[in-house]
Design a protein around this motif. Sequence first.
Motif, PDB file in Angstrom:
ATOM      1  N   ASP A  17      72.319  28.278  14.181  1.00 49.17           N
ATOM      2  CA  ASP A  17      71.680  29.463  14.749  1.00 49.17           C
ATOM      3  C   ASP A  17      71.702  29.419  16.282  1.00 49.17           C
ATOM      4  N   PHE A  18      71.383  28.258  16.845  1.00 48.65           N
ATOM      5  CA  PHE A  18      71.337  28.139  18.292  1.00 48.65           C
ATOM      6  C   PHE A  18      72.714  28.199  18.925  1.00 48.65           C
ATOM      7  N   VAL A  19      73.650  27.465  18.369  1.00 48.33           N
ATOM      8  CA  VAL A  19      74.986  27.426  18.970  1.00 48.33           C
ATOM      9  C   VAL A  19      75.632  28.798  18.967  1.00 48.33           C
ATOM     10  N   ALA A  20      75.353  29.581  17.955  1.00 49.49           N
ATOM     11  CA  ALA A  20      75.913  30.934  17.893  1.00 49.49           C
ATOM     12  C   ALA A  20      75.488  31.767  19.092  1.00 49.49           C
ATOM     13  N   TYR A  21      74.288  31.520  19.603  1.00 48.45           N
ATOM     14  CA  TYR A  21      73.785  32.305  20.732  1.00 48.45           C
ATOM     15  C   TYR A  21      73.899  31.595  22.074  1.00 48.45           C
ATOM     16  N   LEU A  22      73.895  30.265  22.078  1.00 48.53           N
ATOM     17  CA  LEU A  22      73.951  29.537  23.346  1.00 48.53           C
ATOM     18  C   LEU A  22      75.174  29.899  24.176  1.00 48.53           C
ATOM     19  N   SER A  23      76.291  30.101  23.530  1.00 49.19           N
ATOM     20  CA  SER A  23      77.506  30.384  24.283  1.00 49.19           C
ATOM     21  C   SER A  23      77.600  31.848  24.716  1.00 49.19           C
ATOM     22  N   GLU A  24      76.776  32.727  24.129  1.00 49.39           N
ATOM     23  CA  GLU A  24      76.887  34.153  24.420  1.00 49.39           C
ATOM     24  C   GLU A  24      75.707  34.738  25.199  1.00 49.39           C
ATOM     25  N   ILE A  25      74.525  34.200  24.996  1.00 45.43           N
ATOM     26  CA  ILE A  25      73.310  34.770  25.574  1.00 45.43           C
ATOM     27  C   ILE A  25      72.706  33.758  26.548  1.00 45.43           C
ATOM     28  N   ASN A  26      72.128  34.238  27.618  1.00 39.75           N
ATOM     29  CA  ASN A  26      71.567  33.338  28.619  1.00 39.75           C
ATOM     30  C   ASN A  26      70.429  32.476  28.105  1.00 39.75           C
ATOM     31  N   SER A  59      64.560  17.553  22.600  1.00 45.81           N
ATOM     32  CA  SER A  59      65.574  16.501  22.764  1.00 45.81           C
ATOM     33  C   SER A  59      66.942  16.954  22.262  1.00 45.81           C
ATOM     34  N   LEU A  60      66.952  17.891  21.313  1.00 42.53           N
ATOM     35  CA  LEU A  60      68.223  18.349  20.751  1.00 42.53           C
ATOM     36  C   LEU A  60      68.930  19.397  21.610  1.00 42.53           C
ATOM     37  N   PHE A  61      68.185  20.295  22.215  1.00 45.36           N
ATOM     38  CA  PHE A  61      68.805  21.396  22.976  1.00 45.36           C
ATOM     39  C   PHE A  61      69.828  20.908  23.997  1.00 45.36           C
ATOM     40  N   PRO A  62      69.499  19.939  24.842  1.00 43.68           N
ATOM     41  CA  PRO A  62      70.504  19.492  25.816  1.00 43.68           C
ATOM     42  C   PRO A  62      71.753  18.914  25.153  1.00 43.68           C
ATOM     43  N   GLN A  63      71.577  18.207  24.041  1.00 40.12           N
ATOM     44  CA  GLN A  63      72.734  17.659  23.322  1.00 40.12           C
ATOM     45  C   GLN A  63      73.615  18.776  22.794  1.00 40.12           C
ATOM     46  N   TRP A  64      72.981  19.782  22.189  1.00 42.93           N
ATOM     47  CA  TRP A  64      73.737  20.894  21.629  1.00 42.93           C
ATOM     48  C   TRP A  64      74.492  21.656  22.713  1.00 42.93           C
TER      49      TRP A  64
END
Length: 95
Positions: free
Chosen positions: A34-43, A60-65
């Motif tokens: 869910d996150f990766v789908a939006y991380l690359s497209e939305i700020n 802890s996961l967000f920076p890794q992703w």
Amino acid sequence: MENVKWINGSHKEDNRIFDSEFEVEEWAEALYPDFVAYLSEINNVGYATPDEKVIKYLASLFPQWADYINLQIGVCTGKTEINGQIIYKIWTVKL
């Protein structure tokens, strides 16, 4: 928290308070697609839950992703009270 795409609300577990750290880790890691789908497209991408343990693990996961897809992000957290219940929030900010 302007322009945050909140991804919670589509799963029944979004409002659950988990009993164990194992459940927290399993749930948080399951949010990756869910996150990766939006991380690359939305700020900004965020998640809100009444379970503070989930927010701490996601921090802890967000920076890794983000690193997996070559993005630099900041991670912000906060909390709010809705109808007497504390809701914890976490969101990203692209750097």
